[in-house]
Design a protein around this motif. Structure first.
Motif, PDB file in Angstrom:
ATOM      1  N   ASP A  88      -2.427  30.814 -27.263  1.00 47.21           N
ATOM      2  CA  ASP A  88      -1.568  29.703 -27.671  1.00 47.21           C
ATOM      3  C   ASP A  88      -0.520  29.396 -26.612  1.00 47.21           C
ATOM      4  OD1 ASP A  88      -2.766  29.215 -30.148  1.00 47.21           O
ATOM      5  OD2 ASP A  88      -1.588  30.775 -31.123  1.00 47.21           O
ATOM      6  N   SER A  89      -0.179  30.389 -25.788  1.00 45.94           N
ATOM      7  CA  SER A  89       0.844  30.214 -24.754  1.00 45.94           C
ATOM      8  C   SER A  89       0.348  30.801 -23.440  1.00 45.94           C
ATOM      9  CB  SER A  89       2.156  30.898 -25.157  1.00 45.94           C
ATOM     10  OG  SER A  89       2.696  30.335 -26.334  1.00 45.94           O
ATOM     11  N   PHE A  90       0.527  30.052 -22.374  1.00 48.80           N
ATOM     12  CA  PHE A  90       0.198  30.526 -21.030  1.00 48.80           C
ATOM     13  C   PHE A  90       0.755  29.537 -20.023  1.00 48.80           C
ATOM     14  CE2 PHE A  90      -3.157  27.559 -22.013  1.00 48.80           C
ATOM     15  CZ  PHE A  90      -3.516  26.967 -20.810  1.00 48.80           C
ATOM     16  N   VAL A  91       0.808  29.970 -18.773  1.00 51.53           N
ATOM     17  CA  VAL A  91       1.148  29.068 -17.661  1.00 51.53           C
ATOM     18  C   VAL A  91      -0.007  29.088 -16.680  1.00 51.53           C
ATOM     19  CG1 VAL A  91       2.632  28.785 -15.640  1.00 51.53           C
ATOM     20  CG2 VAL A  91       3.654  29.208 -17.868  1.00 51.53           C
ATOM     21  N   LEU A  92      -0.454  27.915 -16.288  1.00 60.26           N
ATOM     22  CA  LEU A  92      -1.497  27.796 -15.272  1.00 60.26           C
ATOM     23  C   LEU A  92      -0.848  27.546 -13.927  1.00 60.26           C
ATOM     24  CD1 LEU A  92      -4.933  26.220 -15.336  1.00 60.26           C
ATOM     25  CD2 LEU A  92      -3.337  25.309 -13.658  1.00 60.26           C
ATOM     26  N   LEU A  93      -1.189  28.354 -12.938  1.00 60.81           N
ATOM     27  CA  LEU A  93      -0.661  28.194 -11.583  1.00 60.81           C
ATOM     28  C   LEU A  93      -1.774  27.645 -10.711  1.00 60.81           C
ATOM     29  CD1 LEU A  93       1.705  28.635  -9.632  1.00 60.81           C
ATOM     30  CD2 LEU A  93       0.828  30.944  -9.226  1.00 60.81           C
ATOM     31  N   TRP A  94      -1.596  26.417 -10.224  1.00 59.78           N
ATOM     32  CA  TRP A  94      -2.600  25.742  -9.404  1.00 59.78           C
ATOM     33  C   TRP A  94      -2.328  26.045  -7.932  1.00 59.78           C
ATOM     34  CZ3 TRP A  94      -6.900  22.966 -10.655  1.00 59.78           C
ATOM     35  CH2 TRP A  94      -7.529  22.261  -9.603  1.00 59.78           C
ATOM     36  N   LEU A  95      -3.317  26.618  -7.271  1.00 61.09           N
ATOM     37  CA  LEU A  95      -3.186  27.005  -5.871  1.00 61.09           C
ATOM     38  C   LEU A  95      -4.209  26.241  -5.045  1.00 61.09           C
ATOM     39  CD1 LEU A  95      -2.974  30.859  -6.481  1.00 61.09           C
ATOM     40  CD2 LEU A  95      -1.067  29.291  -6.053  1.00 61.09           C
ATOM     41  N   GLY A  96      -3.705  25.333  -4.225  1.00 64.54           N
ATOM     42  CA  GLY A  96      -4.576  24.543  -3.366  1.00 64.54           C
ATOM     43  C   GLY A  96      -3.802  24.101  -2.150  1.00 64.54           C
ATOM     44  N   ALA A  97      -4.005  22.846  -1.738  1.00 62.41           N
ATOM     45  CA  ALA A  97      -3.209  22.315  -0.632  1.00 62.41           C
ATOM     46  C   ALA A  97      -1.730  22.412  -0.967  1.00 62.41           C
ATOM     47  CB  ALA A  97      -3.602  20.870  -0.350  1.00 62.41           C
ATOM     48  N   GLY A  98      -1.418  22.159  -2.235  1.00 58.83           N
ATOM     49  CA  GLY A  98      -0.072  22.354  -2.742  1.00 58.83           C
ATOM     50  C   GLY A  98      -0.106  23.361  -3.870  1.00 58.83           C
ATOM     51  N   VAL A  99       1.013  23.539  -4.520  1.00 57.02           N
ATOM     52  CA  VAL A  99       1.092  24.486  -5.635  1.00 57.02           C
ATOM     53  C   VAL A  99       1.798  23.787  -6.792  1.00 57.02           C
ATOM     54  CG1 VAL A  99       3.240  25.452  -4.693  1.00 57.02           C
ATOM     55  CG2 VAL A  99       1.923  26.741  -6.384  1.00 57.02           C
ATOM     56  N   GLY A 100       1.283  23.995  -7.970  1.00 51.44           N
ATOM     57  CA  GLY A 100       1.883  23.404  -9.163  1.00 51.44           C
ATOM     58  C   GLY A 100       1.636  24.310 -10.349  1.00 51.44           C
ATOM     59  N   ALA A 101       2.291  24.015 -11.456  1.00 47.88           N
ATOM     60  CA  ALA A 101       2.115  24.815 -12.664  1.00 47.88           C
ATOM     61  C   ALA A 101       2.062  23.892 -13.869  1.00 47.88           C
ATOM     62  CB  ALA A 101       3.253  25.821 -12.824  1.00 47.88           C
ATOM     63  N   ALA A 102       1.376  24.351 -14.893  1.00 50.36           N
ATOM     64  CA  ALA A 102       1.350  23.667 -16.182  1.00 50.36           C
ATOM     65  C   ALA A 102       1.775  24.660 -17.238  1.00 50.36           C
ATOM     66  CB  ALA A 102      -0.043  23.120 -16.483  1.00 50.36           C
ATOM     67  N   VAL A 103       2.611  24.213 -18.160  1.00 55.83           N
ATOM     68  CA  VAL A 103       3.205  25.090 -19.163  1.00 55.83           C
ATOM     69  C   VAL A 103       2.639  24.742 -20.542  1.00 55.83           C
ATOM     70  CG1 VAL A 103       5.355  25.857 -20.236  1.00 55.83           C
ATOM     71  CG2 VAL A 103       5.314  25.246 -17.801  1.00 55.83           C
ATOM     72  N   VAL A 104       2.005  25.700 -21.182  1.00 54.94           N
ATOM     73  CA  VAL A 104       1.504  25.544 -22.551  1.00 54.94           C
ATOM     74  C   VAL A 104       2.188  26.604 -23.402  1.00 54.94           C
ATOM     75  CG1 VAL A 104      -0.503  25.628 -24.068  1.00 54.94           C
ATOM     76  CG2 VAL A 104      -0.717  24.655 -21.771  1.00 54.94           C
ATOM     77  N   LEU A 105       2.968  26.171 -24.373  1.00 55.43           N
ATOM     78  CA  LEU A 105       3.685  27.078 -25.266  1.00 55.43           C
ATOM     79  C   LEU A 105       3.373  26.717 -26.707  1.00 55.43           C
ATOM     80  CD1 LEU A 105       7.203  27.186 -23.530  1.00 55.43           C
ATOM     81  CD2 LEU A 105       5.339  28.851 -23.327  1.00 55.43           C
ATOM     82  N   ASP A 106       3.024  27.705 -27.505  1.00 54.91           N
ATOM     83  CA  ASP A 106       2.704  27.507 -28.917  1.00 54.91           C
ATOM     84  C   ASP A 106       1.630  26.433 -29.105  1.00 54.91           C
ATOM     85  OD1 ASP A 106       4.680  29.396 -29.628  1.00 54.91           O
ATOM     86  OD2 ASP A 106       6.235  27.850 -29.515  1.00 54.91           O
ATOM     87  N   GLY A 107       0.669  26.431 -28.199  1.00 53.21           N
ATOM     88  CA  GLY A 107      -0.460  25.520 -28.319  1.00 53.21           C
ATOM     89  C   GLY A 107      -0.230  24.131 -27.790  1.00 53.21           C
ATOM     90  N   ARG A 108       0.981  23.836 -27.289  1.00 49.33           N
ATOM     91  CA  ARG A 108       1.302  22.480 -26.838  1.00 49.33           C
ATOM     92  C   ARG A 108       1.653  22.461 -25.359  1.00 49.33           C
ATOM     93  NH1 ARG A 108       6.056  20.156 -30.094  1.00 49.33           N
ATOM     94  NH2 ARG A 108       5.672  18.457 -28.606  1.00 49.33           N
ATOM     95  N   LEU A 109       1.141  21.455 -24.647  1.00 47.49           N
ATOM     96  CA  LEU A 109       1.516  21.232 -23.262  1.00 47.49           C
ATOM     97  C   LEU A 109       2.959  20.744 -23.214  1.00 47.49           C
ATOM     98  CD1 LEU A 109       0.602  20.940 -20.251  1.00 47.49           C
ATOM     99  CD2 LEU A 109       0.119  18.548 -20.797  1.00 47.49           C
ATOM    100  N   ARG A 110       3.776  21.369 -22.363  1.00 44.59           N
ATOM    101  CA  ARG A 110       5.188  21.001 -22.261  1.00 44.59           C
ATOM    102  C   ARG A 110       5.421  20.289 -20.932  1.00 44.59           C
ATOM    103  NH1 ARG A 110       7.192  22.257 -27.428  1.00 44.59           N
ATOM    104  NH2 ARG A 110       5.908  23.998 -28.175  1.00 44.59           N
ATOM    105  N   ARG A 111       5.827  19.034 -21.010  1.00 41.60           N
ATOM    106  CA  ARG A 111       6.034  18.230 -19.804  1.00 41.60           C
ATOM    107  C   ARG A 111       7.482  18.232 -19.326  1.00 41.60           C
ATOM    108  NH1 ARG A 111       2.159  15.532 -22.763  1.00 41.60           N
ATOM    109  NH2 ARG A 111       0.283  14.937 -21.612  1.00 41.60           N
ATOM    110  N   GLY A 112       8.427  18.545 -20.190  1.00 38.50           N
ATOM    111  CA  GLY A 112       9.829  18.475 -19.837  1.00 38.50           C
ATOM    112  C   GLY A 112      10.390  17.097 -20.092  1.00 38.50           C
TER     113      GLY A 112
END
Length: 385
Positions: free
Chosen positions: A213-237
């Motif tokens: 239900d909760s995790f952070v995805l760390l994208w590693l490529g030409a650049g670096v980014g993250a996506a935040v999923v908490l309690d089953g929902r994507l959090r955009r800020g």
């Protein structure tokens, strides 16, 4: 202001009974969700899963069939021939969708049916946005579609909560021009989402985070980014900037990032160019993907894990997501070995426990996430009461 009487404040209002039309709409959406998630079903199976009476199921099947949303797709071998043996499924050809993965120097499109099943895929020309739309329209015709219902574009950079692709350092102008051209030329709903967010959606639904239900995805490529999923929902800020981890100040870069330059932030340690330079320091001169996959040796992998753990420790301390998924080209190349090395280093940096997993989708994650997002948007529109 007078005091509120506790009894009145805490006593809920009696629920109003649903009208017959509202009840029918709720039942229809429930049946459609089951057909989408579980696959084709008989009326008997729908009755068991919904808890509805046989006449109610018969009515909703008739309504959904008449609306062109479901159809008979076969017969069940467990039933004798007749109405109870009919197997119903969603009419996949009712609408066609497109998913685009737009990188800084490339773009790929896939056309899918209403169930999200891919039908045709092709690379799109970059810079020539009108030509790119031409190719997408030809791809839709190849898939048997007269037109597209929903298009979801995954792109790098900030995407505001309202869906606007905002300018960030290194983002080519043709990204925004392409989105504008799609909106102008196609009679379709066109949405844009950050590529890392779409990758997280894919990992959550069909990838490495299916059980979380909760995790952070760390994208590693030409650049670096993250996506935040908490309690089953994507959090955009508040501004859509959640996950801009490339700008995170970390030790070891020699300077600080700025509002327009992530060169002094986490990006300077784990972006593709930085990883290639680290591999060269360890005597590796081949492709960086091969270095991350283990060809450059364990000392290099440990040094890379040390860098990745700096950003991961900050994520753990602030969000406590419980799990980090390493994705993108380099996360995929590193696989479980890199994930294990980062996890080991994390135990020495933070008291907050965080599991580390490798992507199971690899480079296809963005397109997969865009297909899933397009499917959900189209079904929400077509299945609305």
């Amino acid at each position: 202001m007078g005091a509120v009487t506790p009894a009145k404040a805490l006593t809920p209002a009696a629920p109003s009974p649903a009208s017959p039309s509202t009840a029918r709409a709720i039942n229809d959406r429930l049946a459609l969700r089951l057909l989408q998630e579980e696959g084709p079903l008989t009326a008997t199976q729908l009755k068991a899963m919904t808890g509805l009476s046989r006449p109610s199921v018969a009515d909703l099947v008739e309504r959904l069939t008449g609306a062109g949303l479901i159809e008979v797709v076969g017969e069940s071998g467990e039933q004798r021939r007749g109405p109870n043996a009919r197997v119903y499924g969603i009419v996949a050809r009712r609408a066609y969708l497109a998913a685009l993965d737009v990188r800084t120097d490339s773009a790929t499109a896939v056309v899918a049916d209403l169930l999200g099943r891919p039908l045709a895929q092709a690379a799109l020309p970059v810079d020539a946005v009108d030509e790119a739309v031409d190719v997408l329209e030809a791809l839709a015709r190849e898939a048997g579609a007269d037109g597209l219902h929903t298009v979801v574009v995954g792109a790098p950079g900030l995407v505001a909560p309202a869906g606007e692709l905002r300018s960030t350092a290194g983002l080519p102008a043709w990204h925004r021009d392409l989105v504008a051209a799609l909106q102008r030329r196609l009679p379709a709903a066109v949405a844009v989402e950050n590529e890392t967010n779409l990758a997280a959606l894919a990992e959550q639904r069909v990838g490495a985070a299916r059980d979380l239900d909760s995790f952070v995805l760390l994208w590693l490529g030409a650049g670096v980014g993250a996506a935040v999923v908490l309690d089953g929902r994507l959090r955009r800020g508040a501004s859509g900037g959640a996950g801009e981890i490339g700008f995170l100040p970390v030790p070891g870069t020699g300077r600080l990032p700025s509002a327009t330059d992530c060169g002094g932030g986490f990006h300077a340690l784990v972006g593709r160019d930085a990883v290639a330079a680290l591999a060269a320091e360890h005597g590796w001169t081949g492709p960086v993907d091969e270095a991350v996959s283990g060809a450059a040796g364990e000392p290099f992998l440990d040094a890379l894990a040390e860098r990745l753990a700096l950003g991961a420790a900050a994520v753990a301390a602030v969000l406590d997501p419980g799990c980090l998924v390493l994705a993108g080209e380099l996360g995929h190349a590193g696989g479980p070995a890199l994930a294990s090395a980062v996890a080991r280093r994390l135990t020495t940096l933070t008291p907050v426990p965080m599991e580390v997993r490798a992507t199971t989708l690899g480079d296809s994650a963005v397109l997969t996430g865009a297909r899933l997002a397009a499917r959900e948007a189209a079904q929400a529109d077509l299945f609305a009461p």
